[in-house]
Design an enzyme around this catalytic site. Structure first.
Site, PDB file in Angstrom:
ATOM      1  CB  SER A 122       1.511   0.132 -68.857  1.00  0.00           C
ATOM      2  OG  SER A 122      -0.466   0.480 -68.957  1.00  0.00           O
ATOM      3  CG  ASP A 123       1.883  -6.208 -68.292  1.00  0.00           C
ATOM      4  OD1 ASP A 123       0.968  -5.958 -68.446  1.00  0.00           O
ATOM      5  OD2 ASP A 123       2.654  -6.949 -67.889  1.00  0.00           O
ATOM      6  CD1 TRP A 124      -5.396  -5.060 -70.368  1.00  0.00           C
ATOM      7  CD2 TRP A 124      -2.965  -4.376 -71.168  1.00  0.00           C
ATOM      8  NE1 TRP A 124      -5.404  -4.255 -71.353  1.00  0.00           N
ATOM      9  CE2 TRP A 124      -4.168  -4.134 -72.165  1.00  0.00           C
ATOM     10  CE3 TRP A 124      -1.686  -3.995 -71.605  1.00  0.00           C
ATOM     11  CZ2 TRP A 124      -3.505  -4.427 -73.674  1.00  0.00           C
ATOM     12  CZ3 TRP A 124      -1.606  -3.829 -72.825  1.00  0.00           C
ATOM     13  CH2 TRP A 124      -2.623  -3.374 -73.610  1.00  0.00           C
ATOM     14  N   GLY A 125      -2.569  -3.099 -66.135  1.00  0.00           N
ATOM     15  CA  GLY A 125      -2.900  -1.998 -64.784  1.00  0.00           C
ATOM     16  C   GLY A 125      -1.517  -1.770 -64.414  1.00  0.00           C
ATOM     17  CB  ALA A 126       1.730  -1.986 -64.943  1.00  0.00           C
TER      18      ALA A 126
END
Length: 759
Positions: A228-232
């Protein structure tokens, strides 16, 4: 799945498996000590390492590293080997810092020049983005370090990036927003792919099964791990079912417990969880031996950063051959960017530089004496009466003035989109005022995306440097003084106005959704198809020499779409200095079967040619060079008919052309229904063959009568009757000659069966 991973899966508890699917902290995967599973580290990129200090508490407290030119700059090199070399350097640096995976490259399409993260992305063109992205990945991974291709997919704006749903039809997705990723997957096999924050057609990328599993895993045969992108992450269980293996950063165990509970209640199968864990284990085991080794040779890499910038800067204008300067020329450098160049973009790719070399320092090192005036304040957006007075007084007596201008970080950064294409007004005003007192003005630009140039007609030369890394000053001096010859070309269109851009009416959307109503007409596809004037076209870039194109040859004038086509030409350097030329190949579909852009980039080569010398350039085209995504048959389809091969120095400067006839090997262009018209079928060579007799009968009926006889019998002219025949669906035959609905359906079914055998 290899034996080691199978063995580990059999030994891991449910809780341990779930824990491996999220990060240990901001930059590391989790370790399972009892089974010898280590933690590995990732680092932000892609134009340099933003690596957390060992045992650092703050995830943004990064090590000093070399800053290379951003993607907006390196894309303008059109140079696969250069991107591969940059990747190799970054791979070596990553190993020195103990980094297992570098988070890059970023290859999202520049849908709008306002996107705040465009400085990080390569191009408005998917072919160029994919080719350069694959080269970069191959370079990094040749050093046994992984990459994370991002952001998958359609992360084309920063406004509401965590929640906005991009509404995109499948053809546009396949041809524009997914094609570059597909190229990278198939040509370079990135170790990981990072999903984007946004949703696509209502489904968040982090839990989008169609995107991550159906397309990426099953259709493209991707073997690596999706992170994931960070916090996605929104729904972790749904994400695992959709093939999202690793959530970053760590969630403090919250989502791990959700995964455990989902397995226990049957919502998530152990097989689905094992699939996710296996990809994490593959990554960890592959890169587990990368350890921190100390500092790399930053001085050497600092010099390489300048070389890469030289290859990437674009000479946009050079009236009266004002450039290059001689070292003895009287030159005034003006603008605070000459002291403090903007070397990279704000956000996750911002590097804590090893050292910064500005243009003033670089000139001094080369033994070049220049005057200097600061011109505007250190905020880049204001000036004082004293600074302006100093500037104009020095400009009046200088032989030439080089104004260092551009966008400050406050104008474009990750996290926020731009609101206009304008540079700070004070800079535009100062350029106009200097031009009024000195006829020899050069503007050197520092920006991550296009700007308007209200002063363009008043200056003689413009050098676009984009965000050129920490040693951009050296590159600028070498280019301004002819030590190197400019050879970059624009990887994006510079429009005249924001209102001219393809998505002007639909960017950045209403906050909840953003509709891609322009479809496949992005960048030069839009401007060229509409014959719209632009400030500078895609592929544009000047040199201190001239190049002549000739002797275009194609290996055949008729091919099947399954064949390869060789295209070659000769490039001659007709000037007095050595130089490099970027030759671009575009394909134009003349079949008329489907709505398509006027031309599309399908090849590019950068060649070095000595003064007075020649070089042969060769391209190889395949089916994808001619095809579009057929939403009916769900495949890449190149309709039979005529195509034009266009060879240009830019999308607007076509020098040579050749025609080629392509025969499709696809079974059909679409499924025939009772709504299908004769005109639709006649567009396709293979489908037309099935109804030629019917068409000839209709024409014969009309041709038996003169125009006068026809108009006495019918209340409209022949041309209108022909139009009605061509546009009438098969169902309109109901009741004629005793035909029933069943008769018409039987005819349609027969046409579809016969079509299956057409080759």
């Amino acid at each position: 799945m290899d034996a080691k991973i199978k063995e580990l899966l059999s030994q891991l508890t449910l809780e341990e498996k779930a824990s491996l699917c999220s990060g240990k902290d901001f930059w590391r995967t989790k370790n399972i000590d009892r089974l010898g599973i280590p933690s590995v580290m990732v680092s932000d990129g892609p134009s340099g390492l933003r690596t957390q200090i060992e045992n650092g508490v703050d995830e943004n407290d990064s090590r000093v590293a070399v800053s290379f030119p951003s993607g907006c700059a390196t894309a303008s090199s059109f140079d696969r080997e250069l991107l591969k070399k940059e990747g190799e350097i970054l791979g070596e640096e990553a190993k020195s810092f103990g980094v297992a995976t570098l988070l890059g490259p970023a290859i999202n399409i520049k849908r709008s020049p306002l996107c705040g993260r465009n400085f990080e992305y390569f191009s408005e063109d998917p072919y160029l983005s994919g080719e350069l992205g694959a080269a970069y990945i191959n370079g990094v991974q040749s050093k046994k370090v992984g990459t994370s291709l991002k952001h998958f997919a359609a992360n084309n704006q920063e406004t509401n990036r965590f929640s906005v749903s991009e509404i995109i039809d499948e053809r546009t997705l396949r041809e524009i927003y997914l094609a570059g990723f597909e190229t990278c997957v198939k040509k370079s096999a990135p170790a990981t792919i990072m999903c984007s924050y946004n949703a696509i057609n209502g489904e968040l990328s982090s839990e989008n099964k169609w995107l991550l599993k159906d397309v990426l895993r099953d259709q493209w045969n991707y073997k690596g791990m999706v992170v994931s992108d960070w916090g996605a992450v929104n729904d972790r269980v749904k994400g695992i079912k959709a093939d999202l293996s690793l959530e970053m950063p760590g969630s403090g165990g919250m989502t791990d417990s959700e995964v455990v509970q989902a397995v226990k209640n049957g919502e998530l199968s152990m097989e689905e969880l094992d699939e996710a864990v296996s990809h994490v284990l593959e990554l960890v085991l592959k890169y587990k031996d990368i350890k921190f080794q100390g500092e790399f040779d930053m001085e050497k890499d600092h010099a390489e950063s300048a070389r890469i910038a030289e290859e990437s800067c674009v000479l946009l204008k050079n009236d009266d051959a004002l450039l290059p300067f001689k070292k003895s020329d009287s030159v005034l450098f003006a603008g605070f960017f000459a002291e403090e160049p903007r070397y990279g973009g704000g956000g996750s790719s911002k590097i804590k530089c090893y050292k910064m070399t500005n243009a003033l320092e670089a000139a001094k090192k080369e033994g070049i004496k220049v005057e200097y005036a600061q011109a505007y304040n250190k905020d880049f957006v204001t000036t004082t009466a004293a600074l302006e007075k100093e500037l104009l007084e020095k400009a009046k007596t200088a032989g030439s003035v080089v104004i260092f201008a551009g966008l400050p970080e406050s104008y474009e950064s990750e996290g926020a989109d731009r609101t206009s294409l304008e540079m700070p007004p004070v800079q535009n005003e100062l350029i106009k005022k200097v031009s009024a007192v000195n006829p020899n003005v050069v503007v050197v630009l520092h920006n991550g995306s296009p700007v308007t140039m209200p002063w363009l007609k008043d200056v003689k030369s413009v050098l676009e440097c984009y965000l050129g890394g920490e040693n951009i000053g050296t590159a600028q001096i070498r280019l301004l003084y002819g030590i190197s010859n400019p050879c970059g070309k624009l990887a994006e269109t510079f429009p005249l106005r924001l209102e001219d851009t393809p998505c002007f009416m639909n960017f950045p959307g209403n906050g909840r959704t953003c509709i891609y109503s322009e479809g496949i007409f992005v960048g030069y596809r839009w401007y060229d198809s509409r014959k719209m004037p632009v400030l500078f076209p895609f592929g544009h870039g000047l040199s201190y020499t001239k190049f002549e194109y000739s002797d275009l040859k194609v290996s055949a004038d008729k091919i099947k779409d399954s064949d390869k086509l060789e295209v070659s030409l000769t490039v001659k350097n007709t000037g007095k200095v050595d130089g490099k030329e970027i030759v671009q190949l575009y394909v134009s579909d003349k079949t008329g079967v489907e709505i398509r852009p006027a031309k599309e980039l399908k090849g590019f080569e950068k060649v070095f040619v000595k003064a007075g010398g020649t070089a042969k350039v060769t391209f190889t085209l395949d089916k994808r060079s001619f095809a579009y995504w057929n939403t009916d048959t769900k495949e890449w389809y190149a309709p039979s008919g005529e195509y034009e091969i266009l060879i240009g120095a830019s999308s607007a400067d076509i020098r040579l052309s050749a025609k080629i006839d392509v025969t499709s090997t696809s079974k059909k262009a679409f499924t025939i229904t009772t709504w299908t018209t004769m005109g639709d079928m006649l567009k396709n060579r293979e489908m037309a063959a099935l109804i030629q007799d019917d068409y000839k009968k209709a024409r014969a009926f009309m041709d038996e009568m003169t125009d006068e006889e026809f108009e006495k019998k019918f209340p409209f002219p022949k041309v209108a009757m022909l139009g009605m025949i061509l546009s009438g669906p098969f169902r309109s035959g109901h009741g004629k000659d005793g035909q029933t609905h069943a008769d018409i359906q039987a005819k349609v079914d027969d046409l579809n069966r016969r079509l299956e055998n057409v080759r």
